[in-house]
Design a protein around this motif. Structure first.
Motif, PDB file in Angstrom:
ATOM      1  N   ALA A  78       0.397  -1.384   0.122  1.00 50.82           N
ATOM      2  CA  ALA A  78      -0.023  -0.092  -0.324  1.00 50.82           C
ATOM      3  C   ALA A  78       1.140   0.957   0.279  1.00 50.82           C
ATOM      4  O   ALA A  78       0.694   2.322  -0.513  1.00 50.82           O
ATOM      5  N   ALA A  79       1.521   1.204   0.748  1.00 53.82           N
ATOM      6  CA  ALA A  79       2.888   2.230   0.972  1.00 53.82           C
ATOM      7  C   ALA A  79       2.988   2.443  -0.709  1.00 53.82           C
ATOM      8  O   ALA A  79       3.979   3.677  -0.406  1.00 53.82           O
ATOM      9  N   ALA A  80       3.720   1.721  -1.624  1.00 49.36           N
ATOM     10  CA  ALA A  80       4.040   2.031  -2.887  1.00 49.36           C
ATOM     11  C   ALA A  80       3.373   2.263  -3.219  1.00 49.36           C
ATOM     12  O   ALA A  80       3.694   3.212  -4.234  1.00 49.36           O
ATOM     13  N   GLY A  81       1.783   1.800  -3.821  1.00 52.11           N
ATOM     14  CA  GLY A  81       1.135   2.865  -4.654  1.00 52.11           C
ATOM     15  C   GLY A  81       1.336   2.253  -5.705  1.00 52.11           C
ATOM     16  O   GLY A  81       1.034   3.397  -6.664  1.00 52.11           O
ATOM     17  N   ALA A  82       2.290   1.367  -6.493  1.00 49.80           N
ATOM     18  CA  ALA A  82       2.259   1.040  -7.735  1.00 49.80           C
ATOM     19  C   ALA A  82       1.254  -0.050  -8.520  1.00 49.80           C
ATOM     20  O   ALA A  82       0.981  -0.917  -7.781  1.00 49.80           O
ATOM     21  N   VAL A  83       1.223   0.124 -10.086  1.00 42.94           N
ATOM     22  CA  VAL A  83       0.366  -1.486 -10.642  1.00 42.94           C
ATOM     23  C   VAL A  83       1.585  -2.472 -10.529  1.00 42.94           C
ATOM     24  O   VAL A  83       2.735  -2.466 -10.641  1.00 42.94           O
ATOM     25  N   LEU A  84       0.710  -3.360  -9.652  1.00 42.81           N
ATOM     26  CA  LEU A  84       1.752  -4.688  -9.516  1.00 42.81           C
ATOM     27  C   LEU A  84       1.305  -5.705 -10.625  1.00 42.81           C
ATOM     28  O   LEU A  84       0.904  -6.096 -10.879  1.00 42.81           O
ATOM     29  N   GLY A  85       2.814  -6.271 -10.647  1.00 44.51           N
ATOM     30  CA  GLY A  85       2.632  -7.912 -11.286  1.00 44.51           C
ATOM     31  C   GLY A  85       2.324  -9.201 -10.344  1.00 44.51           C
ATOM     32  O   GLY A  85       3.534  -8.860  -8.997  1.00 44.51           O
ATOM     33  N   PRO A  86       2.423 -10.598 -10.592  1.00 46.20           N
ATOM     34  CA  PRO A  86       2.719 -11.461 -10.000  1.00 46.20           C
ATOM     35  C   PRO A  86       3.412 -11.284  -9.510  1.00 46.20           C
ATOM     36  O   PRO A  86       3.986 -11.941  -7.873  1.00 46.20           O
ATOM     37  N   GLU A  87       5.076 -11.438  -9.969  1.00 41.54           N
ATOM     38  CA  GLU A  87       6.338 -11.126  -9.567  1.00 41.54           C
ATOM     39  C   GLU A  87       6.238 -10.539  -8.421  1.00 41.54           C
ATOM     40  O   GLU A  87       7.567 -10.446  -7.504  1.00 41.54           O
ATOM     41  N   ASP A  88       5.442  -9.654  -8.488  1.00 43.96           N
ATOM     42  CA  ASP A  88       6.004  -8.352  -7.379  1.00 43.96           C
ATOM     43  C   ASP A  88       5.243  -9.093  -5.758  1.00 43.96           C
ATOM     44  O   ASP A  88       5.527  -8.176  -4.977  1.00 43.96           O
ATOM     45  N   LEU A  89       4.309  -9.908  -6.139  1.00 48.07           N
ATOM     46  CA  LEU A  89       3.288 -10.775  -4.657  1.00 48.07           C
ATOM     47  C   LEU A  89       4.555 -11.986  -4.233  1.00 48.07           C
ATOM     48  O   LEU A  89       3.905 -12.077  -3.601  1.00 48.07           O
ATOM     49  N   ALA A  90       5.949 -12.422  -5.187  1.00 45.39           N
ATOM     50  CA  ALA A  90       6.308 -13.297  -4.444  1.00 45.39           C
ATOM     51  C   ALA A  90       6.706 -13.180  -3.128  1.00 45.39           C
ATOM     52  O   ALA A  90       6.749 -12.119  -2.910  1.00 45.39           O
ATOM     53  N   GLY A  91       6.465 -14.755  -2.046  1.00 47.47           N
ATOM     54  CA  GLY A  91       6.701 -14.337  -0.591  1.00 47.47           C
ATOM     55  C   GLY A  91       5.609 -13.937  -0.207  1.00 47.47           C
ATOM     56  O   GLY A  91       5.685 -14.107   0.949  1.00 47.47           O
ATOM     57  N   GLU A  92       4.591 -13.148  -0.902  1.00 51.56           N
ATOM     58  CA  GLU A  92       3.423 -13.267   0.515  1.00 51.56           C
ATOM     59  C   GLU A  92       2.845 -14.096   1.109  1.00 51.56           C
ATOM     60  O   GLU A  92       2.812 -15.197   0.538  1.00 51.56           O
ATOM     61  N   VAL A  93       1.554 -13.402   2.181  1.00 51.92           N
ATOM     62  CA  VAL A  93       0.613 -14.519   2.932  1.00 51.92           C
ATOM     63  C   VAL A  93      -0.505 -13.885   2.038  1.00 51.92           C
ATOM     64  O   VAL A  93      -0.773 -13.357   1.918  1.00 51.92           O
ATOM     65  N   PHE A  94      -1.163 -15.225   1.373  1.00 51.46           N
ATOM     66  CA  PHE A  94      -1.610 -15.107   0.727  1.00 51.46           C
ATOM     67  C   PHE A  94      -3.401 -15.439   1.122  1.00 51.46           C
ATOM     68  O   PHE A  94      -3.256 -17.192   2.294  1.00 51.46           O
ATOM     69  N   VAL A  95      -4.432 -14.668   1.186  1.00 56.80           N
ATOM     70  CA  VAL A  95      -5.803 -15.243   1.962  1.00 56.80           C
ATOM     71  C   VAL A  95      -6.578 -14.944   0.191  1.00 56.80           C
ATOM     72  O   VAL A  95      -6.187 -14.361  -0.416  1.00 56.80           O
ATOM     73  N   ASP A  96      -7.357 -16.442   0.508  1.00 57.58           N
ATOM     74  CA  ASP A  96      -7.534 -16.615  -1.121  1.00 57.58           C
ATOM     75  C   ASP A  96      -9.188 -18.146  -0.518  1.00 57.58           C
ATOM     76  O   ASP A  96      -8.960 -18.290   0.614  1.00 57.58           O
ATOM     77  N   PHE A  97     -10.300 -17.918  -1.876  1.00 56.69           N
ATOM     78  CA  PHE A  97     -11.216 -19.049  -1.391  1.00 56.69           C
ATOM     79  C   PHE A  97     -10.752 -20.336  -1.958  1.00 56.69           C
ATOM     80  O   PHE A  97      -9.307 -19.947  -1.721  1.00 56.69           O
ATOM     81  N   HIS A  98     -11.394 -20.989  -1.515  1.00 57.23           N
ATOM     82  CA  HIS A  98     -11.291 -22.471  -1.653  1.00 57.23           C
ATOM     83  C   HIS A  98     -11.547 -22.758  -3.424  1.00 57.23           C
ATOM     84  O   HIS A  98     -11.417 -21.838  -4.346  1.00 57.23           O
ATOM     85  N   PRO A  99     -10.177 -23.638  -3.445  1.00 57.25           N
ATOM     86  CA  PRO A  99     -10.112 -23.790  -5.404  1.00 57.25           C
ATOM     87  C   PRO A  99     -10.756 -23.819  -6.718  1.00 57.25           C
ATOM     88  O   PRO A  99     -11.114 -23.412  -6.896  1.00 57.25           O
ATOM     89  N   ASP A 100     -11.967 -23.776  -6.038  1.00 60.28           N
ATOM     90  CA  ASP A 100     -13.098 -24.347  -6.915  1.00 60.28           C
ATOM     91  C   ASP A 100     -14.278 -22.917  -7.286  1.00 60.28           C
ATOM     92  O   ASP A 100     -14.799 -23.468  -8.096  1.00 60.28           O
ATOM     93  N   TRP A 101     -13.820 -22.149  -6.538  1.00 62.78           N
ATOM     94  CA  TRP A 101     -14.496 -20.562  -6.393  1.00 62.78           C
ATOM     95  C   TRP A 101     -13.980 -20.033  -7.886  1.00 62.78           C
ATOM     96  O   TRP A 101     -12.893 -20.358  -8.280  1.00 62.78           O
ATOM     97  N   GLY A 102     -14.224 -19.226  -8.454  1.00 59.37           N
ATOM     98  CA  GLY A 102     -13.698 -18.687  -9.889  1.00 59.37           C
ATOM     99  C   GLY A 102     -12.847 -17.696  -9.342  1.00 59.37           C
ATOM    100  O   GLY A 102     -11.636 -17.426 -10.096  1.00 59.37           O
ATOM    101  N   PRO A 103     -13.048 -16.505  -8.790  1.00 55.60           N
ATOM    102  CA  PRO A 103     -12.005 -15.743  -8.632  1.00 55.60           C
ATOM    103  C   PRO A 103     -10.598 -16.399  -7.736  1.00 55.60           C
ATOM    104  O   PRO A 103      -9.272 -16.678  -8.652  1.00 55.60           O
ATOM    105  N   ARG A 104     -10.784 -17.988  -6.993  1.00 53.95           N
ATOM    106  CA  ARG A 104      -9.377 -18.744  -6.964  1.00 53.95           C
ATOM    107  C   ARG A 104      -8.733 -18.940  -8.014  1.00 53.95           C
ATOM    108  O   ARG A 104      -7.495 -19.443  -8.286  1.00 53.95           O
ATOM    109  N   ARG A 105      -9.270 -20.140  -9.015  1.00 52.44           N
ATOM    110  CA  ARG A 105      -8.745 -20.453 -11.029  1.00 52.44           C
ATOM    111  C   ARG A 105      -8.440 -19.169 -11.452  1.00 52.44           C
ATOM    112  O   ARG A 105      -7.569 -19.355 -12.000  1.00 52.44           O
ATOM    113  N   THR A 106      -9.059 -17.881 -11.039  1.00 55.96           N
ATOM    114  CA  THR A 106      -8.807 -16.917 -11.860  1.00 55.96           C
ATOM    115  C   THR A 106      -7.107 -16.687 -11.531  1.00 55.96           C
ATOM    116  O   THR A 106      -6.548 -16.087 -12.063  1.00 55.96           O
TER     117      THR A 106
END
Length: 293
Positions: free
Chosen positions: A177-205
């Motif tokens: 949030a402090a960086a405020g930049a447009v992110l790519g997947p590589e910028d999120l490497a190593g982050e702790v993720f919150v997500d839905f179960h694998p059956d959900w559309g957003p998780r699949r995407t």
């Protein structure tokens, strides 16, 4: 083979209990048991494993269930088609949907449908996109609002509803949030993720986007509803990648665009069986959705 035998068999398979199935069907338990025994005799195979607490399907029972559900769906569609020709829409509309589906105000749509077709009983089931696609293919649902997957195209039709990019949500004090930049997947490497179960559309995407970028991620906190996901991010327990419209549900969170995911845009569709198997009620709902009520 009598139709009522198949109806009784499917009810027991769904409830996994003779007493509950008999109550739902409004028949005596002894009559239901006799119906199942008659079906087993005709097929020369046991359909259920019976215990004092529940009943489960045998291998033969599982094979029959797929066929029985399809037969009953076709019979129901035949009744509804005749009613539709006579100018009255009757029967049942069994609808499935993911939570907070993009492009569909589900409650408002169903209210408009009920006003137009008061003789149709509406049933609603909420689940992940994978399960919903299976339910439509099996004839247990007339249609579903879900996330499109390539596998769905083999036996289901789809009507596009909406498409939108994915967005990163994080706590305002998070380093992203402090960086405020447009992110790519590589910028999120190593982050702790919150997500839905694998059956959900957003998780699949999200999984597809990170796989395409060659970035591995681990979902440490897995939930099955939108508000729990937002609560976890709100407590700074992880970041989430979600469809863009989710950001309006918790304005206090920081929303950052996710770049490089054009091929894995979150697209929602109405999943329907082949044209010949689509019920008049399902057609009426899609028409109402396309015309805006």
């Amino acid at each position: 083979m009598e139709l009522r035998h198949l109806q009784h068999f499917v009810a027991v398979a769904e409830d996994q209990h003779f007493t509950r199935a008999a109550e739902r069907l409004m028949v005596s338990q002894s009559g239901l048991s006799a119906s199942i025994r008659a079906l087993e005799r005709e097929l020369r195979a046991p359909l259920f494993v019976r215990t004092t607490r529940r009943v489960t399907l045998t291998e033969a029972g599982r094979a029959l269930l797929r066929e029985a559900e399809g037969i009953l769906a076709q019979v129901r569609a035949a009744h509804e088609a005749v009613a539709a020709v006579q100018g009255v829409l009757r029967g049942t509309l069994a609808l499935g949907t993911e939570q907070c589906i993009a492009g569909v105000p589900v409650a408002r749509l169903l209210a408009a449908f009920r006003r137009r077709h008061p003789d149709v009983e509406v049933r609603l089931r909420q689940a992940g996109s994978g399960a919903l696609a299976e339910e439509v293919a099996a004839g247990r649902l007339d249609l579903a609002f879900a996330y499109r997957t390539r596998a769905d195209g083999d036996q289901l039709r789809s009507v596009s509803l909406a498409g939108e990019p994915m967005t990163v949500l994080c706590h305002p004090s998070h380093r992203l949030a402090a960086a405020g930049a447009v992110l790519g997947p590589e910028d999120l490497a190593g982050e702790v993720f919150v997500d839905f179960h694998p059956d959900w559309g957003p998780r699949r995407t999200t999984d597809a986007a990170f796989t395409a970028a060659g970035v591995r991620r681990t979902v440490a906190l897995e939930v099955n509803d939108v508000h729990s996901l937002l609560d976890l991010v709100d407590e700074n327990l992880g970041v989430a990648v979600v469809p863009r419209h989710f950001r309006h549900k918790r304005p206090a969170l920081t929303a950052l665009p996710l770049k490089g995911t054009a091929e894995t845009e979150y697209e929602t569709v109405a999943l329907l069986p082949p044209e010949r198997a689509t019920s008049p009620a399902a057609r009426a709902l899609v028409t109402l959705l396309e015309t805006g009520g």
